[in-house]
Structure formats: C-alpha cells, structure tokens
Design an enzyme around this catalytic site. Structure first.
Site, short mmCIF file in Angstrom:
data_model
loop_
_atom_site.label_atom_id
_atom_site.label_comp_id
_atom_site.label_asym_id
_atom_site.label_seq_id
_atom_site.Cartn_x
_atom_site.Cartn_y
_atom_site.Cartn_z
N ASP A 137 34.18 53.34 47.25
CA ASP A 137 35.05 54.43 46.80
C ASP A 137 36.23 54.68 47.75
O ASP A 137 37.18 55.36 47.39
CB ASP A 137 34.25 55.73 46.68
CG ASP A 137 33.20 55.66 45.60
OD1 ASP A 137 33.19 54.68 44.84
OD2 ASP A 137 32.36 56.59 45.53
N MET A 179 34.13 52.79 39.09
CA MET A 179 33.38 53.73 39.94
C MET A 179 34.30 54.67 40.73
O MET A 179 35.45 54.33 40.99
CB MET A 179 32.45 52.98 40.88
CG MET A 179 31.12 52.63 40.23
SD MET A 179 29.98 51.93 41.43
CE MET A 179 28.47 51.95 40.45
N GLY A 180 33.73 55.79 41.14
CA GLY A 180 34.49 56.79 41.89
C GLY A 180 34.25 58.16 41.28
O GLY A 180 34.95 58.55 40.35
N HIS A 181 33.20 58.86 41.78
CA HIS A 181 32.88 60.16 41.23
C HIS A 181 33.85 61.25 41.65
O HIS A 181 34.25 62.09 40.87
CB HIS A 181 31.46 60.57 41.65
CG HIS A 181 30.45 60.28 40.60
ND1 HIS A 181 29.31 59.57 40.83
CD2 HIS A 181 30.44 60.59 39.30
CE1 HIS A 181 28.64 59.46 39.70
NE2 HIS A 181 29.31 60.06 38.76
N ARG A 293 37.40 50.60 22.39
CA ARG A 293 36.17 50.03 22.96
C ARG A 293 36.05 50.47 24.41
O ARG A 293 37.07 50.70 25.07
CB ARG A 293 36.21 48.50 22.93
CG ARG A 293 36.16 47.90 21.54
CD ARG A 293 34.76 48.03 20.94
NE ARG A 293 34.65 47.29 19.70
CZ ARG A 293 34.97 47.74 18.50
NH1 ARG A 293 35.46 48.97 18.37
NH2 ARG A 293 34.82 46.99 17.43
N TYR A 299 27.63 48.53 38.38
CA TYR A 299 27.22 47.96 39.67
C TYR A 299 27.79 46.57 39.93
O TYR A 299 27.70 46.08 41.06
CB TYR A 299 25.69 47.98 39.78
CG TYR A 299 25.19 49.39 39.74
CD1 TYR A 299 25.22 50.17 40.88
CD2 TYR A 299 24.81 49.98 38.54
CE1 TYR A 299 24.84 51.49 40.85
CE2 TYR A 299 24.43 51.31 38.49
CZ TYR A 299 24.46 52.06 39.64
OH TYR A 299 24.11 53.38 39.61
N VAL A 300 28.40 45.97 38.91
CA VAL A 300 29.09 44.69 39.11
C VAL A 300 30.12 44.85 40.25
O VAL A 300 30.36 43.94 41.03
CB VAL A 300 29.78 44.27 37.79
CG1 VAL A 300 30.79 43.17 38.02
CG2 VAL A 300 28.74 43.84 36.78
N GLN A 301 30.70 46.06 40.32
CA GLN A 301 31.73 46.32 41.33
C GLN A 301 31.21 46.29 42.75
O GLN A 301 31.95 46.15 43.71
CB GLN A 301 32.36 47.71 41.09
CG GLN A 301 33.11 47.81 39.81
CD GLN A 301 33.29 49.26 39.37
OE1 GLN A 301 34.33 49.84 39.55
NE2 GLN A 301 32.25 49.85 38.79
O1 F6P Z 1 29.29 55.49 46.64
C1 F6P Z 1 29.67 54.45 45.81
C2 F6P Z 1 29.19 54.64 44.43
O2 F6P Z 1 29.30 53.35 43.97
C3 F6P Z 1 29.93 55.60 43.52
O3 F6P Z 1 31.16 55.19 43.06
C4 F6P Z 1 28.93 55.78 42.42
O4 F6P Z 1 29.16 56.92 41.69
C5 F6P Z 1 27.67 55.84 43.18
O5 F6P Z 1 27.84 55.04 44.31
C6 F6P Z 1 26.46 55.48 42.38
O6 F6P Z 1 25.48 54.86 43.14
P1 F6P Z 1 23.90 54.94 42.92
O7 F6P Z 1 23.64 54.92 41.46
O8 F6P Z 1 23.40 53.74 43.63
O9 F6P Z 1 23.44 56.19 43.56
#
Ligand code: F6P
Length: 375
Positions: A137, A179-181, A293, A299-301
């Site tokens: 992130d 990804m990136g919460h 779509r 998790y590929v990232q």
């Molecule tokens: O911290 C990295 C990160 O990949 C976030 O972008 C993502 O939301 C989070 O981890 C999810 O990870 P996990 O499901 O393993 O807790």
C-alpha cells in the site's frame, strides 16, 4: 573479548514481495560483514511467544533473494492482544522474557503500519528494536517507499494493460479493483501507468455523476470503452463523510466506552463498504448503458517474485539495518530517503499513515492527462 551480537528477526502483517530479500540483506550483512548471529522467529510476533525459531545461517539465506512471500511466515498477531487458546491476552511480558532467554541483543521487525506500532510498544517495553517498512500500500509514514510497492505496481499496471483488450473489443466499462483500504498510492500509480480513464482513491471521495460524465464524454468522442481503476477503500462523498465523522468520534472519545462505540460504528461502515466495487460497476452500467465488468486483482498483487526495484530496496534496507545494529542505534525504523536510507525514531512513525495528498504531483499529473478522479 567482545560478545558476538545475536539478533532476532520476524516478518509481521500481510506478506509482500521482497521480504525474503530483506531477511537476506540483514542476514548476509550481519553474518558475513559483522560476524553476528541471526535467528528468525516464525509467524510474526507469535513465534517469539511460542518459541518457534529458525537459525538463519548461510545455507538458509542462500537462494531466497528472488522468492516471494516470507520464509519465516507471518501473522497479524499483536504482542499486547494475542489470541491464546481462544482468549485475547497481553503477551508483551512473555516476549520481553523470551528476548532475554534467547540472549538477543536486538530484534528486527519487518512490517507495515500495524507492525511499526507493535515495534514501538516493544521498544517502550525495553527491547532493542529496529524496524523495516514493507507494504504494497506504500502508506508507512516517514519513508519514501516500502518493500512490496514496486512489485505490486508492476503487477497492477500489467493487469490494467491486459484489461484494455477486452474493454476495447467489447466496448465495455471494466472496473479494476486494486488493493489499498486507506491509501490510494497503488491505484493511482497503476492507473496513471496503465492509462486508466477513471482513477478512484480513498483520499478523493467521488461523485458517481462525475464518473458517468467522463465516460459519456469518451463515448461522444467515439471511444466506447473505459477503464476504471478503483482502490478498494475508495468511496462516494456520502460514505466518506460518515467514515470521517466516525473516525473523528474515535479520536475525540473521552472514555473507553465512547471509543468502543466509535470503533463498532467504523466496523459497521467497513462491512457496508464490502462489495462497493460491484455496486459501482452496476450503477455505471445502468447510467451509461455500456456493459460493465469487474476484475478484482486481490492477492495476485502481493504474490510471486519481487521486482528488481524491490530486491534493491529490500537489500539496501536490510544491510542498513545491520549497520545500525552494529552502531547500537535502536528504537528506529530504517527509512528510504532519496537514494539513501536513514533511521527515523519509531515514535514518529507509529500510528501515522502516509496517504496521498490531494495536491500530490501524481494527482496533478493524472488530471493534466485528462483522467477523471471522480471529484
Ligand atoms: O496491507 C496490504 C493489504 O494488501 C491491503 O491493501 C489489503 O486491504 C490488506 O492487506 C488485506 O490483507 P489480508 O486479507 O491478508 O489481511
């Protein structure tokens, strides 16, 4: 005769490409250059509690530079709130005792924002702690970059490149969730590098009508497809307001009860946010009459071989970390600054998050090339 230094090392939080390269960087410098001993603890802070160790000698460190994940395993366990036999317990005291029992002179913690907080807690409990930032992130405070971000950026960009084929051939909107919460570095970087038409990040709440307008404008100019790169934590203005209010209540809570209430509210808002990308794609389809779509990169990232940039960063971090241990500099995170590294006190890192400033040059660049940011 001076005693041989013995250092412990662990990886905590989500896995990231480049963790093994960092373990190797610390290990090779510590063993080969300084003649120290190094012990790995398995599955994050839990390994220190449950006595699960691995001696990191030359053989173990060989051949791991290019390997994804972490040879030590990882977990999101916190020293002060660890599930033991189904109960949440404060294991800080056990960790302090075990650190002494194993004769450690220092403990290296590799991890993201949560790990930096835990590292500070253990430092305040009297241990010689040094941390290294990793997270795809890229939101660890006080460092230019963190291990894993460069690789994830490559993967997300390549995915957007590939999504163009289908979007273009079928005249569709393709919404790619990246990804990136809480921070939008990855979606913004990959969106710019991959030429996404719309980029949505948590730091810039969006208005659906602005996105629709941008897609319709493209159609009017004869381009009947659009790529929307959306960070998993991106949200519309209304939701963003509700989140900000709850965050504020948590911050200003006058007692544990109020704090808990605010935390519950945040958890409920998080739960409601799940599936937001699918809802957004559906809404865009309804409003633009273009088929849509969704592709969730997930998790590929975080998987697979680290990129050369991450191997280089991780090796620099690891080696600088061993230098600092040699110099007895503790209570710090090794940060990257320009071409170099520098120690930053953990108190300045823990509990902070490096989000995308709304006027950041990447944001300005995206706007200049005509990308819609939803605002
Ligand atoms: O911290 C990295 C990160 O990949 C976030 O972008 C993502 O939301 C989070 O981890 C999810 O990870 P996990 O499901 O393993 O807790």
């Amino acid at each position: 005769m001076t005693k041989t230094k013995r250092i412990g090392i662990l990886t905590a939080g989500g896995d990231s490409p480049g963790l093994n390269a960092a373990i190797r960087g610390v290990g090779k410098t510590a063993l080969g250059f300084y003649g120290m001993e190094i012990i790995g603890f398995r599955d994050g802070f839990r390994g220190l509690v449950t006595d699960r160790r691995l001696r990191l000698d030359r053989n173990v460190l060989a051949g791991i530079l290019t390997v994804g994940g972490t040879i030590l395993g990882t977990s999101r366990d916190k020293p002060h709130r660890m599930k033991i036999d189904g109960r949440s317990r404060d294991m800080t005291g056990v960790i302090v005792k075990n650190y002494a029992k194993y004769g450690l002179d220092a403990l290296v913690c590799l991890g993201g924002g949560g790990t930096q907080k835990n590292a500070l807690r253990l430092s305040e409990a009297g241990l010689n702690i040094i941390s290294i930032p990793k997270t795809i992130d890229n939101d660890v405070a006080m460092t230019d970059s963190s291990i894993g971000f460069a690789t994830a950026l490559d993967i997300a960009t390549e995915t957007i490149d590939r999504l163009h084929s289908t979007a273009h051939s079928h005249h569709r909107i393709v919404v790619a969730e990246i990804m990136g919460h809480r921070a939008g570095w990855l979606a913004l970087g990959a969106g710019i590098a991959g030429g996404a038409d719309v980029i949505l990040i948590p730091e810039i709440p969006y208005h659906v009508d602005k996105i629709v307008e941008a897609i319709r404008r493209r159609s009017r100019h004869g381009t009947n497809f659009s790529i929307v790169a959306v960070a998993e934590g991106a949200m519309g203005v209304e939701d963003a307001r509700a989140f900000a209010a709850a965050e504020n209540r948590k911050e200003k809570a006058r007692n544990p009860h109020e704090r808990n209430e605010a935390k519950l509210e945040l958890a409920a808002l998080d739960a409601r946010h799940a599936g937001n990308t699918l809802r957004l794609a559906k809404t865009l389809e309804e409003l633009t009459h273009l088929e849509s779509r969704v592709t969730i990169l997930g998790y590929v990232q975080r998987g697979g071989t680290p990129s050369p940039a991450d191997r280089l960063l991780a090796t620099r971090f690891g080696s600088a970390c061993a230098d600092l241990i040699h110099e007895n500099v503790f209570g710090v995170m090794v940060a990257s600054r320009g071409n170099g590294t520098e120690p930053v006190p953990l108190v300045k890192v823990a509990g902070k998050r490096k989000t995308v400033p709304p006027n950041h040059s990447w944001v300005e660049t995206a706007r200049r090339v005509g990308t819609c940011l939803g605002d």
